[in-house]
Write an enzyme that holds these catalytic residues in place. Sequence first.
Site, PDB file in Angstrom:
ATOM      1  N   ASP A 286     -72.429  35.055 -60.300  1.00 49.30           N
ATOM      2  CA  ASP A 286     -73.623  35.471 -59.570  1.00 49.30           C
ATOM      3  C   ASP A 286     -73.931  36.937 -59.873  1.00 49.30           C
ATOM      4  O   ASP A 286     -73.662  37.408 -60.977  1.00 49.30           O
ATOM      5  CB  ASP A 286     -73.403  35.236 -58.070  1.00 49.30           C
ATOM      6  CG  ASP A 286     -74.651  34.749 -57.370  1.00 49.30           C
ATOM      7  OD1 ASP A 286     -75.594  35.554 -57.245  1.00 49.30           O
ATOM      8  OD2 ASP A 286     -74.687  33.589 -56.927  1.00 49.30           O
TER       9      ASP A 286
ATOM     10  N   HIS B  31     -77.776  38.549 -53.888  1.00 50.02           N
ATOM     11  CA  HIS B  31     -77.589  37.097 -53.962  1.00 50.02           C
ATOM     12  C   HIS B  31     -76.111  36.717 -53.993  1.00 50.02           C
ATOM     13  O   HIS B  31     -75.666  35.832 -53.268  1.00 50.02           O
ATOM     14  CB  HIS B  31     -78.313  36.554 -55.194  1.00 50.02           C
ATOM     15  CG  HIS B  31     -78.358  35.062 -55.271  1.00 50.02           C
ATOM     16  ND1 HIS B  31     -77.325  34.308 -55.770  1.00 50.02           N
ATOM     17  CD2 HIS B  31     -79.325  34.177 -54.921  1.00 50.02           C
ATOM     18  CE1 HIS B  31     -77.641  33.032 -55.728  1.00 50.02           C
ATOM     19  NE2 HIS B  31     -78.853  32.920 -55.212  1.00 50.02           N
TER      20      HIS B  31
ATOM     21  N   SER C   2     -79.408  27.543 -53.295  1.00 45.28           N
ATOM     22  CA  SER C   2     -78.435  28.586 -53.610  1.00 45.28           C
ATOM     23  C   SER C   2     -77.439  28.794 -52.479  1.00 45.28           C
ATOM     24  O   SER C   2     -76.292  29.155 -52.728  1.00 45.28           O
ATOM     25  CB  SER C   2     -79.137  29.918 -53.885  1.00 45.28           C
ATOM     26  OG  SER C   2     -79.557  30.014 -55.217  1.00 45.28           O
TER      27      SER C   2
END
Length: 436
Positions: free
Chosen positions: A182, A215, A378
């Site tokens: 990520d 994220h 996600s």
Amino acid sequence: MLSQNILSIFLILTLPSYIISAPSSYSKCPKLGANEPLIKYNVLLKTSSANYDSVVKNHFEMLQGCLQKEKINVHKFDFSSVKDTKNDNAIFDFSVNGMIAGYTTTFTKSFVVDYLSKLDDVELVEADGVIENAFDIGISNSTGFERRAERDATNIPEKYPLDNKYKYPDSAGTGVDIYVLDTGIYLDHEEFQGRGGTTLVEKSFCDEIKDDDGHGTNVASIIAGKTYGVANKANLIGIKIAGKTCPITSQNIINGITYVMQHKKDKPDNKIVINLSAVNRNGDEALKTVARQAVAAGIHFIAGAGNDNRDACLYAPGAVETVITVAATKITNPPNRQDWVTEFTNWGKCVTIFAPGVDIQAAGIGSTSEIVKTVGTSVAAPHVTGAMALILADGDLDYDPEQAKAKLLSYATKDQIKGLDYRPTANLLLRVPPIN
């Protein structure tokens, strides 16, 4: 920015253990199309246990001899130390001995079409590129935080109504290594302090290592955060493959996956899980092939299905049959609180299971205590990754990916998700292992 020539000199002088100097000549060089523009390609070689060493040796000797390029081992090279990694004068080797052989470099189109793609030892050649909106995560604007653990989002009982308690095995993922491919992890956040497992960012394929996007921090905290994590004693290992100044590419995803494969080869007894909350809408056969090989190597692989309300089989790596592909649900408002498929989630036969994907609380990067509400597949995928860690840590059995996937599905709640009438998908909602 360093020029390509300066970067090449820098690599040769500072990293001799990672680079093999190119031979000065090669007797069978094809025409390279010198007047054409260079295009970056991901290449996978066709190997077997019997011929792996010879195939790799001969192919790279050809490349280095004909193209006069240096070979860089991407698993060892420190990308965060170099601001310009777009080097046309390098072969970025992501091979893992005995598991997979391949690389990324630039060629002319005619070289690929007329020569490289026709070699017997080449399995696949595919153009690399930036993946637009690969993560597709959103921050919810809803008001009034609700602790995820108070709504039994992951421990769905066999029958409703819910008891509003999150119950999980005491092992809580102990001894399981979860690699989060990520944007990195904000290690100073409270959610990663005082956990039962370790938290680190071990590798970056970008020009820096910190999470400048958020994220990755969101995802990691859902997997194993101290308060909001599904398996808070699992080990979290961040692998940075994207960031504000580092657009996500197939190359970086492949580098990340093969980096984990190298760890599996080095420590075959380790229980290893990959979470990849990113998708490529353009098919990406190279990425799918690498993901398939990772599972074959014994790695448990969880990926988001994507957020376009389309067939998940059109996306990589979720289209791979051995990858656990996660779609998203939401909870309707009181008094009739029910689990519904979200309006955005991808669907279809390539979806393995559903998990919560709306108003999910997660760590942010705004401060060491920031909590945000997130939306998307996600953040559905890390729920399943955490549940997988619970399965792998609970008991003495050593499940291979197929067995662990079967166990995960055996616990799932069936036929409780509403709204799937026109989207043919397995009606399975995540539930963590029951407490014995």
